[in-house]
Design a protein around this motif. Structure first.
Motif, mmCIF file in Angstrom:
data_model
loop_
_atom_site.group_PDB
_atom_site.id
_atom_site.type_symbol
_atom_site.label_atom_id
_atom_site.label_comp_id
_atom_site.label_asym_id
_atom_site.label_seq_id
_atom_site.Cartn_x
_atom_site.Cartn_y
_atom_site.Cartn_z
ATOM 1 N N SER A 155 0.850 -1.204 0.000
ATOM 2 C CA SER A 155 0.000 0.000 0.000
ATOM 3 C C SER A 155 0.877 1.242 0.000
ATOM 4 O O SER A 155 2.106 1.164 0.157
ATOM 5 C CB SER A 155 -0.934 0.011 1.215
ATOM 6 O OG SER A 155 -0.190 0.140 2.413
ATOM 7 N N GLU B 159 0.777 5.383 1.620
ATOM 8 C CA GLU B 159 0.099 6.388 2.449
ATOM 9 C C GLU B 159 0.179 7.724 1.734
ATOM 10 O O GLU B 159 1.271 8.173 1.350
ATOM 11 C CB GLU B 159 0.739 6.498 3.825
ATOM 12 C CG GLU B 159 0.044 7.542 4.708
ATOM 13 C CD GLU B 159 0.639 7.653 6.103
ATOM 14 O OE1 GLU B 159 0.178 8.525 6.871
ATOM 15 O OE2 GLU B 159 1.573 6.877 6.431
ATOM 16 N N ARG C 250 -3.315 -0.935 -1.945
ATOM 17 C CA ARG C 250 -4.233 -0.038 -1.242
ATOM 18 C C ARG C 250 -3.674 1.383 -1.171
ATOM 19 O O ARG C 250 -2.466 1.588 -1.307
ATOM 20 C CB ARG C 250 -4.483 -0.524 0.189
ATOM 21 C CG ARG C 250 -5.470 -1.666 0.322
ATOM 22 C CD ARG C 250 -5.666 -1.987 1.794
ATOM 23 N NE ARG C 250 -6.728 -2.952 2.017
ATOM 24 C CZ ARG C 250 -7.113 -3.376 3.201
ATOM 25 N NH1 ARG C 250 -6.505 -2.914 4.291
ATOM 26 N NH2 ARG C 250 -8.091 -4.260 3.314
ATOM 27 N N ALA D 145 -3.824 4.603 1.603
ATOM 28 C CA ALA D 145 -4.209 5.013 2.965
ATOM 29 C C ALA D 145 -4.267 6.532 3.030
ATOM 30 O O ALA D 145 -3.335 7.209 2.572
ATOM 31 C CB ALA D 145 -3.217 4.472 3.977
ATOM 32 N N ASN E 256 -5.001 9.819 5.626
ATOM 33 C CA ASN E 256 -5.195 10.309 6.998
ATOM 34 C C ASN E 256 -6.424 11.210 7.063
ATOM 35 O O ASN E 256 -6.628 12.062 6.182
ATOM 36 C CB ASN E 256 -3.965 11.095 7.454
ATOM 37 C CG ASN E 256 -2.782 10.189 7.705
ATOM 38 O OD1 ASN E 256 -2.727 9.486 8.701
ATOM 39 N ND2 ASN E 256 -1.832 10.179 6.771
ATOM 40 N N GLU F 3 -8.064 2.773 2.602
ATOM 41 C CA GLU F 3 -7.894 2.616 4.044
ATOM 42 C C GLU F 3 -7.880 4.002 4.691
ATOM 43 O O GLU F 3 -7.088 4.866 4.313
ATOM 44 C CB GLU F 3 -6.585 1.882 4.346
ATOM 45 C CG GLU F 3 -6.409 1.556 5.832
ATOM 46 C CD GLU F 3 -5.190 0.682 6.083
ATOM 47 O OE1 GLU F 3 -5.353 -0.430 6.603
ATOM 48 O OE2 GLU F 3 -4.072 1.124 5.744
ATOM 49 N N GLU G 123 -7.082 6.309 7.796
ATOM 50 C CA GLU G 123 -6.235 6.312 8.988
ATOM 51 C C GLU G 123 -6.697 7.401 9.944
ATOM 52 O O GLU G 123 -6.878 8.560 9.547
ATOM 53 C CB GLU G 123 -4.767 6.545 8.615
ATOM 54 C CG GLU G 123 -4.126 5.374 7.896
ATOM 55 C CD GLU G 123 -2.611 5.526 7.811
ATOM 56 O OE1 GLU G 123 -2.071 6.483 8.406
ATOM 57 O OE2 GLU G 123 -1.973 4.681 7.148
ATOM 58 N N CYS H 171 -14.532 -0.159 3.204
ATOM 59 C CA CYS H 171 -13.220 0.454 3.418
ATOM 60 C C CYS H 171 -12.589 -0.109 4.687
ATOM 61 O O CYS H 171 -13.282 -0.536 5.622
ATOM 62 C CB CYS H 171 -13.342 1.967 3.542
ATOM 63 S SG CYS H 171 -14.036 2.782 2.096
ATOM 64 N N ALA I 205 -7.567 2.140 9.815
ATOM 65 C CA ALA I 205 -6.330 1.904 10.558
ATOM 66 C C ALA I 205 -6.229 2.887 11.708
ATOM 67 O O ALA I 205 -6.643 4.048 11.586
ATOM 68 C CB ALA I 205 -5.126 2.051 9.639
ATOM 69 N N ASP J 244 -3.762 5.001 13.737
ATOM 70 C CA ASP J 244 -2.407 5.529 13.575
ATOM 71 C C ASP J 244 -1.851 5.989 14.923
ATOM 72 O O ASP J 244 -2.605 6.311 15.847
ATOM 73 C CB ASP J 244 -2.434 6.693 12.585
ATOM 74 C CG ASP J 244 -1.060 7.012 12.036
ATOM 75 O OD1 ASP J 244 -0.120 6.268 12.335
ATOM 76 O OD2 ASP J 244 -0.932 8.009 11.302
ATOM 77 N N THR K 154 -5.925 -2.333 10.797
ATOM 78 C CA THR K 154 -4.487 -2.220 11.028
ATOM 79 C C THR K 154 -4.222 -1.351 12.245
ATOM 80 O O THR K 154 -4.920 -0.346 12.467
ATOM 81 C CB THR K 154 -3.779 -1.590 9.805
ATOM 82 O OG1 THR K 154 -4.066 -2.379 8.654
ATOM 83 C CG2 THR K 154 -2.276 -1.532 10.022
ATOM 84 N N LYS L 13 -1.077 0.848 13.664
ATOM 85 C CA LYS L 13 0.225 1.368 13.286
ATOM 86 C C LYS L 13 0.997 1.740 14.548
ATOM 87 O O LYS L 13 0.543 2.584 15.339
ATOM 88 C CB LYS L 13 0.081 2.574 12.356
ATOM 89 C CG LYS L 13 -0.715 2.255 11.085
ATOM 90 C CD LYS L 13 -0.696 3.399 10.092
ATOM 91 C CE LYS L 13 0.635 3.490 9.397
ATOM 92 N NZ LYS L 13 0.618 4.462 8.284
#
Length: 766
Positions: free
Chosen positions: A542, A544, A595, A597, A599, A629, A631, A656, A659, A661, A680, A682
């Motif tokens: 993936s 970010e 993927r 990601a 924020n 994804e 975050e 979706c 995650a 973070d 996920t 992190k």
């Protein structure tokens, strides 16, 4: 006689009705006089002043005279032949407006005509003033208002224009008119009183009727020459919680003074009453604090001394009412206007008044004062997690601790929310402010026990010293606020003093905000993509998406600088929507298993349209929901955990992934994991770097996170891997994915796509 007040003796309301009844008899003559005067003045000004200006002025004369006539008719139709002083004062508005219009020619047209014309204009004005004395001898107030305004205006004009002789003549004439008006009215009233034979024999009945009609009185009181109560009315006895027989012959002051009668230490209001009774002075609506059976009450008293036909003093008669409830309501309103209802501290109004006084004293005595703004750290977390009820109790405890630190030289108050302030009236040196601020921070930072919770909050303080940092209340408060902002920006729990450089910082922030508002439209925003790889195969799984801003005015701006600004101004919502759309569009250029990601800020997540923006980004780009994804950090749950969880559940329902973070750096992480099924977790880079140095706490935390994630069916991503040693340790600890500079720095979309083309080429060659 003028009618602007109601004397305590005599039926003046009826006498005034007789006075003002003469208005309708002289109406036609007065109108004719006004018309003749306006015509004469217009003829004098014709040829020297523009005709439209003259006609406009004459129209104004007619309008004010029409309005005055309406007031005359309303007053001469007064019910039951009674006219109060309030009606008289209201009627005076007519002649006042008319006089202002007649005072206009000298000032408006005077500069444009010669001296001879001005003298003629004054002659016209003098004629009108004399006519008022002759036509309205019974109504002196009308004459005095009209003549006073016109005459004083003319005198002022002659003085300004240098015609001192005319000013003297006008002054003498005005005095004669005033004396004539007063004397004429006195003769008229004397004649009317004699003709009507109005003699009020029973002053008690007259006073009661008048007071009851005006709604001011509740009961009658009466004393003899020794100030003892006589002829007690039942309502007066009830007000004293006694019977008429019990209080008959008792000294009035003794009945209402309570314990002060024995000590002689009367409260100011009671002392004022005693002095008036002693000197036999009439009084009206005198507010007195009395004691009735040990209960403090407020009375409003009016009284008039009684004299026999031969002038012998016989005592007092008066009326009174209990106004305790109204007084208490007034005191409560006054208190609420200056004090905070939650904490009992002075509010912003009282703080600014105190600061203004302190600045004035500092300027007068060449000393210094200071203003400190205090903002609680971590209070919002308490309010959001435990509720406003606990938050309010915490604020009350904070206010108590603040008051403990105050001396006579300091005043603390609440500005609003979790923001407080302190005014230091006399500051000897800068060290004094620093010592005081540190003492407040230390006291407020100690733990609080509220509703079975142990709470910890800190305090950030910004201060400004006057008059060094500002000579006005507004400047001092603004500069203290700038210092407070710098204190909060530095992590809080500290004191910062104002510095001129803070203005430059605030101006820079303002300009940055202006530029940020136009950044998306001006195509200044871009995305960088950092790869996330499989911990074992090191293949990319993936990317970010990382937001970058290259401003035309400011150049490259760090996300650490503009992202908090965007969140403070809620610009993060439209910017975040743009990031979602661009990231999804770019991800369509990658292989189907990769993927993207993104924020998401707390401001975005709590926006009602967040789920709709995700749907729009996916549908607009064609990206499958399983490849997106979202975050989030733990801090979003501190504001509104319910709404945040609802928004994330809506996104997860679309397909979706979500995650968590920066895990481990926030609050109550395990609680969020229990409530939400994250895809996920992190691990924050601080733990990765700590593990690489052999820090046992970091190693233990990562092991625990990995074990917990595995048991919950979640994946783990280690952030901040920059060295081969860190990568090796991450693998040994069991993290499934790695993100960091070791495998790739943030890159452009073109470079990200090139990674896959290069990989495909290598496979083809093989």
């Amino acid at each position: 006689m003028l009618g602007i007040s109601d004397p305590g003796d005599g039926d003046w309301v009826r006498l005034r009705a007789m006075q003002y009844a003469t208005l309708r008899h002289a109406l036609v003559t007065r109108l004719g006089t006004q018309a003749a005067g306006a015509l004469a003045a217009g003829m004098l000004l014709l040829g020297r002043i523009h005709p439209m200006a003259i006609l406009s002025w004459i129209a104004a004369v007619a309008a004010t005279q029409w309005y005055a006539c309406r007031l005359d008719r309303r007053l001469t139709r007064a019910d039951h032949g009674r006219i109060t002083s309030v009606e008289v004062r209201r009627h005076a508005l007519g002649p006042l407006l008319n006089a202002l219009v007649w005072a206009l020619p000298l000032w408006a047209f005077g500069p444009f005509v010669d001296a001879q014309t001005l003298v003629k204009l004054w002659t016209v004005l003098a004629m009108l003033m004399a006519a008022s004395v002759i036509l309205l001898p019974a109504v002196p107030l009308v004459t005095l208002v009209f003549s006073g305004v016109v005459g004083l205006s003319a005198i002022a004009w002659f003085v300004v224009s240098g015609s001192l002789d005319m000013a003297a003549i006008a002054s003498l004439f005005l005095c004669i008119v005033a004396i004539g008006a007063v004397e004429g009215a006195r003769r008229y009233l004397t004649g009317q009183i004699a003709e009507a034979g109005i003699v009020e024999k029973d002053q008690v009945v007259s006073l009661l009727l008048r007071e009851f009609e005006e709604g001011d009185a509740d009961w009658l009181w009466q004393t003899d020459t020794a100030r003892r109560v006589r002829s007690v009315s039942p309502r007066f006895a009830f007000a004293l919680s006694s019977t008429a027989a019990e209080i008959e012959g008792m000294p009035l002051l003794r009945l209402i003074a309570g314990s002060a009668w024995d000590s002689g230490q009367f409260p100011p209001s009671l002392h004022d009453l005693a002095e008036r009774l002693k000197h036999r002075e009439p009084f009206a609506n005198l507010l007195v604090r009395v004691m009735v059976r040990g209960d403090a009450r407020w009375w409003e008293l009016s009284g008039t001394p009684r004299f026999a036909a031969n002038g012998t003093f016989e005592g007092y008669r008066g009326v009174g009412s209990d106004v305790t409830e109204a007084r208490e309501n007034s005191d409560k309103i006054a208190w609420m206007a200056r004090y905070d209802t939650l904490t009992g501290l002075p509010n912003r109004t009282m703080l600014t008044e105190t600061l203004a006084t302190a600045l004035s004293d500092a300027a007068r005595w060449r000393t210094r004062c200071a203003f400190l703004m205090i903002d609680l750290d971590r209070f919002k977390a308490v309010n959001d997690t435990l509720g406003h009820h606990v938050g309010d109790q915490l604020l009350a405890r904070v206010s108590e601790r603040l008051k403990e630190q105050m001396t006579e030289n300091e005043l603390c108050g609440r500005l609003g929310g979790d923001e407080f302030a302190v005014v230091l009236r006399d500051v000897t040196d800068a060290a004094h402010v620093e010592r005081f601020a540190r003492r407040v921070i230390e006291r407020l930072s100690q733990p609080y026990e509220v509703d079975h919770h142990t709470l910890f909050v800190g305090a950030s303080i910004g201060s400004a010293v006057g008059p060094r940092d500002g000579s006005t209340v507004e400047k001092i408060m603004r500069n203290a606020d700038l210092a407070l902002y710098r204190s909060k920006d530095g992590g809080g729990n500290a004191h910062r003093t104002y510095e001129p450089a803070l203005h430059a910082h605030a101006e820079e922030r303002r300009k940055l905000e202006v530029a940020l508002r136009r950044a998306v439209d001006r195509d200044e925003m871009s995305l960088a993509f950092q790869p996330v790889v499989d911990a074992h195969s090191e293949s990319i799984v993936s990317f970010e998406a990382l937001l970058r801003w290259h401003s035309k005015e400011h150049g490259p701006v760090s996300p650490a600088k503009f992202v908090p600004l965007a969140e403070d101004t809620r610009l993060i919502i439209p910017i975040g929507e743009w990031v979602l759309r661009e990231a999804c569009r770019e991800a369509m250029n990658w292989p189907a298993h990769i993927r993207i990601a993104v924020n998401v800020s707390g401001e975005q997540l709590l926006d009602a349209n967040f789920a709709a923006s995700v749907v729009g980004a996916l549908s607009g780009s064609g990206l499958p929901a399983s490849r997106l994804e979202i975050e989030v950090t733990e801090s979003i749950f501190l504001r509104d955990a319910t709404q945040a969880r609802t928004a994330l559940e809506q996104v997860m329902a679309l397909g979706c992934a979500v995650a968590l973070d920066d895990f481990g750096t926030g609050y109550s992480s395990l609680g969020y994991l229990r409530k939400m099924r994250f895809s996920t977790i992190k691990v924050d880079r601080s733990f990765v770097q700590g593990a690489a140095t052999g820090n046992p706490e970091s190693l233990a935390i990562i092991r625990a996170v990995v074990a917990m994630a595995d048991s919950l069916g979640m994946s783990t991503t280690a952030e901040g891997a920059e060295t081969e040693k860190e990568v090796r340790i991450i693998r040994e600890l069991g993290c499934r994915k790695i993100q960091g500079f070791f495998f790739g720095r943030p890159m452009t979309a073109t470079d990200a796509s090139a990674l896959f083309r290069r990989h495909s080429s290598q496979e083809s060659v093989a």
